[in-house]
Motif scaffolding. Structure first.
Motif, PDB file in Angstrom:
ATOM      1  N   GLU A  28       0.834  -1.210   0.000  1.00 60.03           N
ATOM      2  CA  GLU A  28       0.000   0.000   0.000  1.00 60.03           C
ATOM      3  C   GLU A  28       0.871   1.265   0.000  1.00 60.03           C
ATOM      4  O   GLU A  28       0.515   2.263  -0.626  1.00 60.03           O
ATOM      5  N   CYS A  29       1.991   1.230   0.708  1.00 55.96           N
ATOM      6  CA  CYS A  29       2.911   2.384   0.682  1.00 55.96           C
ATOM      7  C   CYS A  29       3.369   2.663  -0.744  1.00 55.96           C
ATOM      8  O   CYS A  29       3.330   3.807  -1.211  1.00 55.96           O
ATOM      9  N   PHE A  30       3.828   1.625  -1.431  1.00 57.48           N
ATOM     10  CA  PHE A  30       4.338   1.835  -2.784  1.00 57.48           C
ATOM     11  C   PHE A  30       3.214   2.217  -3.754  1.00 57.48           C
ATOM     12  O   PHE A  30       3.373   3.106  -4.578  1.00 57.48           O
ATOM     13  N   ASP A  31       2.069   1.541  -3.651  1.00 59.34           N
ATOM     14  CA  ASP A  31       0.942   1.882  -4.529  1.00 59.34           C
ATOM     15  C   ASP A  31       0.536   3.341  -4.338  1.00 59.34           C
ATOM     16  O   ASP A  31       0.277   4.060  -5.311  1.00 59.34           O
ATOM     17  N   THR A  32       0.461   3.760  -3.083  1.00 58.65           N
ATOM     18  CA  THR A  32       0.030   5.125  -2.809  1.00 58.65           C
ATOM     19  C   THR A  32       1.077   6.122  -3.293  1.00 58.65           C
ATOM     20  O   THR A  32       0.733   7.191  -3.816  1.00 58.65           O
ATOM     21  N   ALA A  33       2.338   5.783  -3.154  1.00 58.58           N
ATOM     22  CA  ALA A  33       3.396   6.653  -3.669  1.00 58.58           C
ATOM     23  C   ALA A  33       3.186   6.904  -5.169  1.00 58.58           C
ATOM     24  O   ALA A  33       3.262   8.039  -5.651  1.00 58.58           O
ATOM     25  N   GLN A  34       2.903   5.836  -5.893  1.00 59.56           N
ATOM     26  CA  GLN A  34       2.739   5.962  -7.351  1.00 59.56           C
ATOM     27  C   GLN A  34       1.476   6.749  -7.701  1.00 59.56           C
ATOM     28  O   GLN A  34       1.485   7.595  -8.598  1.00 59.56           O
ATOM     29  N   ILE A  35       0.414   6.450  -6.984  1.00 55.05           N
ATOM     30  CA  ILE A  35      -0.857   7.117  -7.266  1.00 55.05           C
ATOM     31  C   ILE A  35      -0.764   8.607  -6.936  1.00 55.05           C
ATOM     32  O   ILE A  35      -1.256   9.458  -7.686  1.00 55.05           O
ATOM     33  N   CYS A  36      -0.112   8.946  -5.832  1.00 58.48           N
ATOM     34  CA  CYS A  36       0.090  10.360  -5.481  1.00 58.48           C
ATOM     35  C   CYS A  36       0.874  11.081  -6.578  1.00 58.48           C
ATOM     36  O   CYS A  36       0.549  12.217  -6.944  1.00 58.48           O
ATOM     37  N   ASP A  37       1.913  10.425  -7.073  1.00 57.47           N
ATOM     38  CA  ASP A  37       2.723  11.034  -8.121  1.00 57.47           C
ATOM     39  C   ASP A  37       1.896  11.294  -9.382  1.00 57.47           C
ATOM     40  O   ASP A  37       2.013  12.349 -10.008  1.00 57.47           O
ATOM     41  N   ILE A  38       1.077  10.324  -9.756  1.00 58.71           N
ATOM     42  CA  ILE A  38       0.247  10.513 -10.957  1.00 58.71           C
ATOM     43  C   ILE A  38      -0.822  11.567 -10.680  1.00 58.71           C
ATOM     44  O   ILE A  38      -1.133  12.392 -11.547  1.00 58.71           O
ATOM     45  N   CYS A  39      -1.375  11.595  -9.458  1.00 60.49           N
ATOM     46  CA  CYS A  39      -2.390  12.597  -9.129  1.00 60.49           C
ATOM     47  C   CYS A  39      -1.780  14.005  -9.220  1.00 60.49           C
ATOM     48  O   CYS A  39      -2.422  14.925  -9.733  1.00 60.49           O
ATOM     49  N   ALA A  40      -0.561  14.164  -8.733  1.00 55.85           N
ATOM     50  CA  ALA A  40       0.101  15.469  -8.833  1.00 55.85           C
ATOM     51  C   ALA A  40       0.189  15.910 -10.291  1.00 55.85           C
ATOM     52  O   ALA A  40      -0.151  17.044 -10.645  1.00 55.85           O
ATOM     53  N   CYS A  55      -3.144  20.680  -3.230  1.00 51.48           N
ATOM     54  CA  CYS A  55      -3.301  19.243  -3.507  1.00 51.48           C
ATOM     55  C   CYS A  55      -2.013  18.675  -4.123  1.00 51.48           C
ATOM     56  O   CYS A  55      -1.542  17.615  -3.726  1.00 51.48           O
ATOM     57  N   ILE A  56      -1.461  19.417  -5.087  1.00 47.81           N
ATOM     58  CA  ILE A  56      -0.228  18.966  -5.739  1.00 47.81           C
ATOM     59  C   ILE A  56       0.905  18.844  -4.720  1.00 47.81           C
ATOM     60  O   ILE A  56       1.639  17.861  -4.679  1.00 47.81           O
ATOM     61  N   ARG A  57       1.024  19.874  -3.868  1.00 47.08           N
ATOM     62  CA  ARG A  57       2.094  19.823  -2.858  1.00 47.08           C
ATOM     63  C   ARG A  57       1.938  18.632  -1.915  1.00 47.08           C
ATOM     64  O   ARG A  57       2.912  17.944  -1.601  1.00 47.08           O
ATOM     65  N   LEU A  58       0.715  18.406  -1.463  1.00 43.62           N
ATOM     66  CA  LEU A  58       0.510  17.265  -0.550  1.00 43.62           C
ATOM     67  C   LEU A  58       0.701  15.940  -1.278  1.00 43.62           C
ATOM     68  O   LEU A  58       1.223  14.983  -0.712  1.00 43.62           O
ATOM     69  N   ASN A  59       0.303  15.869  -2.551  1.00 42.03           N
ATOM     70  CA  ASN A  59       0.586  14.669  -3.351  1.00 42.03           C
ATOM     71  C   ASN A  59       2.086  14.372  -3.368  1.00 42.03           C
ATOM     72  O   ASN A  59       2.507  13.229  -3.179  1.00 42.03           O
ATOM     73  N   LEU A  60       2.874  15.409  -3.606  1.00 40.97           N
ATOM     74  CA  LEU A  60       4.318  15.203  -3.716  1.00 40.97           C
ATOM     75  C   LEU A  60       4.923  14.805  -2.369  1.00 40.97           C
ATOM     76  O   LEU A  60       5.761  13.906  -2.287  1.00 40.97           O
ATOM     77  N   ILE A  61       4.499  15.497  -1.304  1.00 43.46           N
ATOM     78  CA  ILE A  61       5.018  15.163   0.028  1.00 43.46           C
ATOM     79  C   ILE A  61       4.602  13.742   0.405  1.00 43.46           C
ATOM     80  O   ILE A  61       5.418  12.928   0.852  1.00 43.46           O
ATOM     81  N   CYS A  62       3.332  13.427   0.225  1.00 42.98           N
ATOM     82  CA  CYS A  62       2.817  12.106   0.595  1.00 42.98           C
ATOM     83  C   CYS A  62       3.481  11.015  -0.243  1.00 42.98           C
ATOM     84  O   CYS A  62       3.858   9.956   0.277  1.00 42.98           O
ATOM     85  N   GLY A  63       3.648  11.277  -1.536  1.00 46.22           N
ATOM     86  CA  GLY A  63       4.297  10.305  -2.408  1.00 46.22           C
ATOM     87  C   GLY A  63       5.707   9.989  -1.940  1.00 46.22           C
ATOM     88  O   GLY A  63       6.109   8.824  -1.836  1.00 46.22           O
ATOM     89  N   ASP A  64       6.469  11.037  -1.622  1.00 47.81           N
ATOM     90  CA  ASP A  64       7.835  10.825  -1.127  1.00 47.81           C
ATOM     91  C   ASP A  64       7.854  10.027   0.172  1.00 47.81           C
ATOM     92  O   ASP A  64       8.670   9.116   0.347  1.00 47.81           O
ATOM     93  N   ILE A  65       6.964  10.393   1.095  1.00 49.07           N
ATOM     94  CA  ILE A  65       6.987   9.748   2.410  1.00 49.07           C
ATOM     95  C   ILE A  65       6.511   8.302   2.318  1.00 49.07           C
ATOM     96  O   ILE A  65       7.086   7.407   2.938  1.00 49.07           O
TER      97      ILE A  65
END
Lengths: 137, 137, 137, 137
Positions: A28-40, A55-65
């Motif tokens: 789920e961590c990796f899936d969410t990382a990828q989905i956040c990146d695409i959402c950004a 939203c973009i900023r939180l996508n990027l932060i969340c994706g990295d984390i």
């Protein structure tokens, strides 16, 4: 999750938590990382990208984390359990923050709706792992 | 640090902490990430790499966490302050764990000595940033 | 660059290129990665972020590629020289694409001007390294 | 692959290649990145880790390159097609190098066998994407 579980099964180290819970959390961590990146990137492509900046900023932060949390959980080594707990907690916070923001745009943008769902799954998988690991070290 | 400070000075967002302390922390996070990565590879090149496995693992974990912390701190957005505090704390823990392990090998391996020093600087820079940011949000 | 050079000097592996050229390239890759990331965030903070979307996207792509190139170059292992050449070439292309886009905004935004400069330095450092490594393997 | 495809379907940008081929390639890049990372850690846990150093190094290099390739392919932006082709080619080389090394240990270590398989799938998915994208830009 199947591939990650196979890899953990083949790992020579002793894994001290339920392997299904761990494998699910990593996935789920990796899936969410990828989905956040695409959402950004999808948010950037919308005609009102300006209104999606938070939203973009939180996508990027969340994706990295999410990604670094997934990597850390993929690595064994028993001595650093407190560190891991703390990183998982940060991942829960990031997933909540990003999920809440994406949810606000979910009726307008399908990518935000899907991303909010991914963040919720990630939050739940991280919480389940926290409950499964021993409290003291 | 000069280049990162220049970039933060050029950033349109309002930065709520002392900019020197923030720029120094970002720089130490990224420097330590790089040094940990090289230390891991250098350990692998030693004839007794087998005895350095715990060091290599902590190098990789610490490198990843320092890097993501540096990236997160490079990004503005005031609402996620608790999340940031938590990530900085994880970075302090990772720097301590990796620094302690590297210090054990510091008399034998110059790369471990340099890496232990980097981890200590990163830990101090993160602690200084934690003291500088407002406690409540 | 001093810290990276110290680490490479302490590395047990045989480094087959001029160590100053290699250390400089690694440093520029990582510096540019960080600057691109901050430029992306700074662009998002501008009141006309919408007009900077292409710049933000290239910042993120270039930042990722510079970072992975820096990491790869930090790792020794002689057999993968063609792979490394190819990654360095991709890094040159990414630096050119991002630098060109940032240059278009350089008179309006100091962060874009600084980022364009960083991309140019990274491109030059990568080109110098390509000239320094043996052509055949 | 389902989740990534859903996200690409929800992306407002025009995607110029077959979306199934693209989604499959992104998924294989990320899966292989994760599997390489776990293989590296599993190799470090083996009693003869010393003899697996080359494998660990290639796991780490391949993992980094697969991940950055997956991220880059997740981001739209039509102007940078040559850059993308080059990064995909590097990913193919990395997957081949890592897969070949893992295959040498496949009879002894299940994690190396699984990783070699992942690398082969990633190589094929990248090659399929290269064939699907227009040659000129």
């Amino acid at each position: 999750m199947k591939r990650i579980k196979e890899m953990l099964d083949a790992h020579p180290g002793e894994i001290k938590v339920d392997i299904d819970i761990l494998a699910n959390c990593i996935q789920e961590c990796f899936d969410t990382a990828q989905i956040c990146d695409i959402c950004a990137d999808a948010c950037m492509g919308e005609s009102d990208a300006q209104s999606l900046i938070q939203c973009i900023r939180l996508n990027l932060i969340c994706g990295d984390i999410c990604e670094v949390t997934g990597r850390m959980l993929s690595r064994q080594g028993g001595r650093d359990l407190i560190l891991k707990r703390n990183q998982i907690e940060t991942c829960i916070m990031a997933s909540q923050a990003c999920g809440n923001e994406c949810r606000r745009h979910a009726t307008h943008y399908e990518h935000c709706r899907l991303c909010a769902e991914a963040c919720r799954r990630c939050e739940e998988a991280c919480s389940a792992l926290l409950r499964a690991v021993p409290v003291s070290v």
